[in-house]
Motif scaffolding. Structure first.
Motif, PDB file in Angstrom:
ATOM      1  N   ARG A  15      -7.419   7.764  -0.615  1.00  0.00           N
ATOM      2  CA  ARG A  15      -6.970   7.374   0.725  1.00  0.00           C
ATOM      3  C   ARG A  15      -7.304   5.857   0.891  1.00  0.00           C
ATOM      4  NH1 ARG A  15      -6.136  10.748   4.838  1.00  0.00           N
ATOM      5  NH2 ARG A  15      -7.238  12.376   3.767  1.00  0.00           N
TER       6      ARG A  15
ATOM      7  N   GLY B  91      -7.104  13.214  -4.270  1.00  0.00           N
ATOM      8  CA  GLY B  91      -6.271  12.150  -4.038  1.00  0.00           C
ATOM      9  C   GLY B  91      -7.027  10.822  -3.572  1.00  0.00           C
TER      10      GLY B  91
ATOM     11  N   ASN C 115       2.570   1.444  -3.446  1.00  0.00           N
ATOM     12  CA  ASN C 115       1.570   1.859  -4.457  1.00  0.00           C
ATOM     13  C   ASN C 115       1.255   3.372  -4.618  1.00  0.00           C
ATOM     14  OD1 ASN C 115      -0.511   0.896  -6.372  1.00  0.00           O
ATOM     15  ND2 ASN C 115      -1.726   1.833  -5.262  1.00  0.00           N
ATOM     16  N   ALA C 116       1.014   3.906  -3.299  1.00  0.00           N
ATOM     17  CA  ALA C 116       0.994   5.391  -3.073  1.00  0.00           C
ATOM     18  C   ALA C 116       2.052   6.301  -3.779  1.00  0.00           C
ATOM     19  CB  ALA C 116       0.738   5.718  -1.478  1.00  0.00           C
TER      20      ALA C 116
ATOM     21  N   VAL D 298      -3.446   5.948   4.454  1.00  0.00           N
ATOM     22  CA  VAL D 298      -2.495   6.313   3.468  1.00  0.00           C
ATOM     23  C   VAL D 298      -3.104   7.395   2.356  1.00  0.00           C
ATOM     24  CG1 VAL D 298      -0.633   5.565   1.978  1.00  0.00           C
ATOM     25  CG2 VAL D 298      -1.150   4.216   4.051  1.00  0.00           C
ATOM     26  N   PHE D 299      -2.670   8.403   2.415  1.00  0.00           N
ATOM     27  CA  PHE D 299      -3.294   9.319   1.353  1.00  0.00           C
ATOM     28  C   PHE D 299      -2.297   9.674   0.325  1.00  0.00           C
ATOM     29  CE2 PHE D 299      -3.904  13.638  -0.303  1.00  0.00           C
ATOM     30  CZ  PHE D 299      -5.253  13.387  -0.986  1.00  0.00           C
ATOM     31  N   SER D 300      -2.623   9.300  -0.928  1.00  0.00           N
ATOM     32  CA  SER D 300      -1.758   9.576  -2.027  1.00  0.00           C
ATOM     33  C   SER D 300      -2.383  10.594  -3.135  1.00  0.00           C
ATOM     34  CB  SER D 300      -1.599   8.206  -2.806  1.00  0.00           C
ATOM     35  OG  SER D 300      -0.816   8.269  -4.243  1.00  0.00           O
TER      36      SER D 300
ATOM     37  N   ARG E 288       1.156   8.145  -7.510  1.00  0.00           N
ATOM     38  CA  ARG E 288       0.728   9.259  -7.306  1.00  0.00           C
ATOM     39  C   ARG E 288       0.716  10.176  -8.571  1.00  0.00           C
ATOM     40  NH1 ARG E 288       3.759  13.454  -3.968  1.00  0.00           N
ATOM     41  NH2 ARG E 288       2.467  14.794  -5.261  1.00  0.00           N
TER      42      ARG E 288
ATOM     43  N   ILE F 293       0.795  -1.324   0.041  1.00  0.00           N
ATOM     44  CA  ILE F 293       0.037   0.034  -0.055  1.00  0.00           C
ATOM     45  C   ILE F 293       0.817   1.382   0.063  1.00  0.00           C
ATOM     46  CG2 ILE F 293      -1.647   1.284   1.475  1.00  0.00           C
ATOM     47  CD1 ILE F 293      -3.071  -1.520   2.065  1.00  0.00           C
TER      48      ILE F 293
ATOM     49  N   VAL G  46       2.851  12.451   0.125  1.00  0.00           N
ATOM     50  CA  VAL G  46       2.054  11.166   0.456  1.00  0.00           C
ATOM     51  C   VAL G  46       2.049  11.576   2.186  1.00  0.00           C
ATOM     52  CG1 VAL G  46       2.131   8.644   0.779  1.00  0.00           C
ATOM     53  CG2 VAL G  46       2.906   9.748  -1.293  1.00  0.00           C
TER      54      VAL G  46
END
Length: 462
Positions: A388, A386, A294-295, A318-320, A299, A291, A307
């Motif tokens: 999340r 984004g 990936n972020a 996790v915020f991308s 992004r 995860i 991030v």
């Protein structure tokens, strides 16, 4: 016309290299229309390398005998011309390979990801999946591919105020090239991979992110990772809940692994109630890895933001930056295959220990590992600017099952413990679970404990 002389060991590496999402090899003599097929498939995916003159495994079992090149450079004219004539055209570069100890010339094609739907001369659409070039017949699939191709990536933008030396002389690039085969000169690699402009030699954003010693200082946009530790389970934490903030910077490979290391370190200091009692919080390491990777990898780098990773007592968020690309949606994200940053994806995949081992399988792995650990699956939310991903530390069992399992290992359970165990936020909602188990004859109140100390235990059998 560019020719590269390689050593016998490097030739053997090409002969042994596994065919994959980014690599394919074919013996000389293959029909040009087959080359069209594989070139188009790479262009419709994330690009890749196609070698002509080295047989694949099905044609020759012994790697030593797979080098089956042409006698003359002109023998490759039909292959090159068939690609040149494609419309829309495929962006490719080619290099001839010669080996001192082997006969014959081999053609190495570097094919870029295209910004259109590419077709063979007979109007067939192929897309690279795993180690195969798959024919798309379904008009809906082709339309989805068309939507995806309509987006451009900030990774391709040129950075005009940063000297090329920032990339080609970096320790990161030198170490990277030391570990990959065949060996390549730093400038040769970044030009061949289209990480710098071949005419102006200006670096692209992707090259800065990948190989600059400090991309966060070189680029005008934020591109690091911020980690915040909140000592709460609340959805809307207050400032008093924020205990620590960490900033992670560096080239992408180090950025990913340093972030995973820091998150793991923070989690090791958090204790929560589990069915076996008070334990250090644990998540499947593969889920955390996939995860976070990936972020960072997928992004949108055109957005000036980091991030963000928020670690709570009962979950990780996790915020991308950037909404889901192309035709990808929250509903199809585990099945769709789309890469916003194909150059970044390809280069990271070539590291000795790549953070993105299986193209397109990262989130699937995360979901599967959470299931194996008997934890609820991650939740993916697309927000205004984004994506999340919420990774809960909540057991798959029903609240009733979790309470009874806890009481197998512990004498009693309080409301706060049970809420932490089950993920239930409301104290009254948790009481209702206790009352249901009481009415069914499974548990009873612990005598003498009232108010905030009230607790429940298994019914003692007489």
């Amino acid at each position: 016309m560019k020719t590269k002389i390689i050593k016998a060991e490097e030739a053997l590496i090409y002969c042994k290299k596994m065919e994959s999402y980014f690599f394919d090899r074919k013996a000389f003599g293959i029909q040009p229309r087959q080359i069209e097929k594989h070139a188009v498939a790479f262009a419709n995916a994330d690009g890749g390398e196609l070698v002509i003159g080295i047989a694949d495994d099905s044609e020759e079992a012994d790697p030593i005998n797979r080098w089956k090149g042409a006698k003359n450079y002109e023998d490759f004219n039909d292959y090159i011309q068939c690609l040149v004539r494609l419309n829309p055209s495929v962006n490719f570069r080619y290099t001839f390979l010669k080996c001192e100890d082997r006969e014959g010339i081999v053609l190495l094609l570097n094919i870029e990801k295209g910004n259109q739907v590419h077709k063979t001369s007979d109007d067939s659409v192929y897309v690279r999946h795993s180690a195969s070039s798959i024919l798309y017949r379904d008009p809906v699939k082709i339309q989805e591919l068309s939507f995806a191709k309509g987006t451009s990536s900030y990774e391709d933008e040129l950075v005009t105020n940063i000297p090329l030396e920032c990339v080609v002389d970096s320790t990161e690039l030198i170490n990277f090239l030391h570990d990959i085969s065949p060996k390549s000169d730093p400038l040769e690699y970044v030009v061949n991979q289209n990480l710098v402009d071949a005419d102006s030699f200006e670096p692209r954003v992707a090259s800065i992110l990948l190989f600059s010693e400090n991309p966060q200082a070189n680029l005008p946009r934020k591109c690091g990772v911020k980690i915040a530790r909140y000592e709460t389970r609340e959805d809307d934490p207050e400032r008093d809940h924020l205990k620590h903030v960490y900033t992670i910077e560096g080239p992408l490979y180090k950025l990913i692994y340093s972030t995973i290391e820091k998150v793991t370190e923070i989690m090791s200091s958090i204790q929560i109630w589990t069915i076996k009692g008070l334990k250090t919080v644990e998540y499947p390491p593969e889920a955390i890895h996939e995860i976070i990777a990936n972020a960072v990898i997928h992004r949108d780098y055109s957005i000036s933001d980091d991030v963000h990773i928020h670690i709570f007592n009962d979950r990780i968020e996790v915020f991308s930056p950037g909404r889901l690309p192309g035709y990808v949606t929250v509903e199809n994200i585990l099945d769709a295959r789309y890469s916003r940053n194909s150059k970044i994806v390809r280069s990271l995949n070539r590291y000795k220990n790549p953070p993105n081992k299986d193209m397109g399988e990262g989130l699937n792995t995360a979901f599967q590992k959470m299931k194996e650990w008997r934890l609820k699956q991650p939740e993916i939310k697309e927000e205004h600017n984004g994506v999340r991903v919420v990774i809960p530390h909540t057991p798959l069992a029903t609240p009733e099952q979790a309470v009874l399992e806890f009481l197998k290992n512990n004498d009693m359970i309080r409301n706060r413990q049970a809420r932490e165990l089950t993920g239930i936020r409301s104290e009254n909602a948790m009481k209702n679970v206790f009352y249901k188990l009481r009415d069914e004859g499974f548990i009873e109140r612990v005598p003498g404990l009232e108010g905030s100390n009230a607790a429940w235990r298994k019914v003692k059998k007489h």
